[in-house]
Write a protein that holds these residues in place. Sequence first.
Motif, mmCIF file in Angstrom:
data_model
loop_
_atom_site.group_PDB
_atom_site.id
_atom_site.type_symbol
_atom_site.label_atom_id
_atom_site.label_comp_id
_atom_site.label_asym_id
_atom_site.label_seq_id
_atom_site.Cartn_x
_atom_site.Cartn_y
_atom_site.Cartn_z
ATOM 1 N N TYR A 81 -6.513 0.125 -1.283
ATOM 2 C CA TYR A 81 -7.065 -1.008 -2.016
ATOM 3 C C TYR A 81 -6.674 -0.970 -3.490
ATOM 4 O O TYR A 81 -6.366 -2.012 -4.085
ATOM 5 C CB TYR A 81 -8.595 -1.041 -1.908
ATOM 6 N N LYS A 84 -3.478 -2.538 -4.368
ATOM 7 C CA LYS A 84 -3.622 -3.991 -4.278
ATOM 8 C C LYS A 84 -4.304 -4.536 -5.523
ATOM 9 O O LYS A 84 -3.915 -5.569 -6.077
ATOM 10 C CB LYS A 84 -4.447 -4.367 -3.045
ATOM 11 N N ILE A 89 1.017 -2.444 -5.435
ATOM 12 C CA ILE A 89 1.367 -2.509 -4.015
ATOM 13 C C ILE A 89 2.723 -3.190 -3.836
ATOM 14 O O ILE A 89 3.451 -2.912 -2.875
ATOM 15 C CB ILE A 89 0.266 -3.250 -3.210
ATOM 16 N N ARG A 250 -3.341 -9.782 4.229
ATOM 17 C CA ARG A 250 -3.898 -9.354 2.955
ATOM 18 C C ARG A 250 -3.150 -8.210 2.267
ATOM 19 O O ARG A 250 -3.636 -7.650 1.288
ATOM 20 C CB ARG A 250 -5.376 -8.916 3.117
ATOM 21 N N LEU A 251 -2.000 -7.842 2.758
ATOM 22 C CA LEU A 251 -1.277 -6.771 2.085
ATOM 23 C C LEU A 251 -0.801 -7.188 0.696
ATOM 24 O O LEU A 251 -0.632 -6.362 -0.192
ATOM 25 C CB LEU A 251 -0.068 -6.334 2.932
ATOM 26 N N ARG A 252 -0.610 -8.489 0.538
ATOM 27 C CA ARG A 252 -0.097 -8.956 -0.759
ATOM 28 C C ARG A 252 -1.147 -9.663 -1.581
ATOM 29 O O ARG A 252 -0.845 -10.301 -2.574
ATOM 30 C CB ARG A 252 1.101 -9.909 -0.511
ATOM 31 N N ASN A 253 -2.396 -9.593 -1.171
ATOM 32 C CA ASN A 253 -3.450 -10.272 -1.937
ATOM 33 C C ASN A 253 -3.848 -9.455 -3.148
ATOM 34 O O ASN A 253 -3.815 -8.243 -3.101
ATOM 35 C CB ASN A 253 -4.677 -10.491 -1.040
#
Length: 253
Positions: A81, A84, A89, A250-253
């Motif tokens: 997290y 991110k 990330i 959500r990997l790029r949020n």
Amino acid sequence: MNFEAVKSIYFFEMARTRRTLLQSVISPVISTSLYFIVFGAAVGSRIQEVDGVSYGAFITPGLIMLTLLGQCISNGSFGIYFPKFTGTIYEVLSAPVAMTEILLGYVGAAATKGVIIGFIILLTANLFVEVRIEHPFMMILFFLLTAITFSLFGFMIGIWAGNFEQLNLIPMLVVPPLTFLGGSFYSVSMLPPFWQAVSHLNPVLYLVSGFRWSFYGIADVNPAISLAMITGFLAICLGTLGWIFKTGFRLRN
């Protein structure tokens, strides 16, 4: 397989533990020691034995499991997290690193931290009570499966979480009650029949029961069922992560 990438992520996460030694290692050991002191003195003086095992020794596997779950989920979720949150990330995602290598690095580090702390607590427990391990191979197997599974679970929470409140929602509000009500401090056989049936709906019961069986040969649930439960949960986590990696959720949020 890019082992250099896995090694870089792994050692970066392990280095974070060294920088936060007080929070990462000393704090959970002190908390567990207080459990031994409080429960050993207050409850142990009234409950001498449970299934032929002294109360202090009886709760040892439950306390180790309580700490192991919390640490693995916390380390697994925060590890993914925080990049991110800070935006770093993108550096990982733009590098020639496969998702499986990212997973191995972050989850491997989280599981390693949990195992180290768990063994430190096991050694600490010997200062308070006499602990014996009747099935060392099964103890290590339950230990490693639980550490890996809940590090994966924490990794999924870290991907799902959109803010720090969501990050702490499950580790703080869901996991502790399940662990406390999962037979960590008592045998389910002490409960009335209705609550025994309700307790069997708690997945943590199977983890604690199987882990305690590896120590003393006593269990609330058949150890084979406990092993099947943790293996099944591991398979569910891996399947869910496979979907996450496929969709980029959500990997790029």
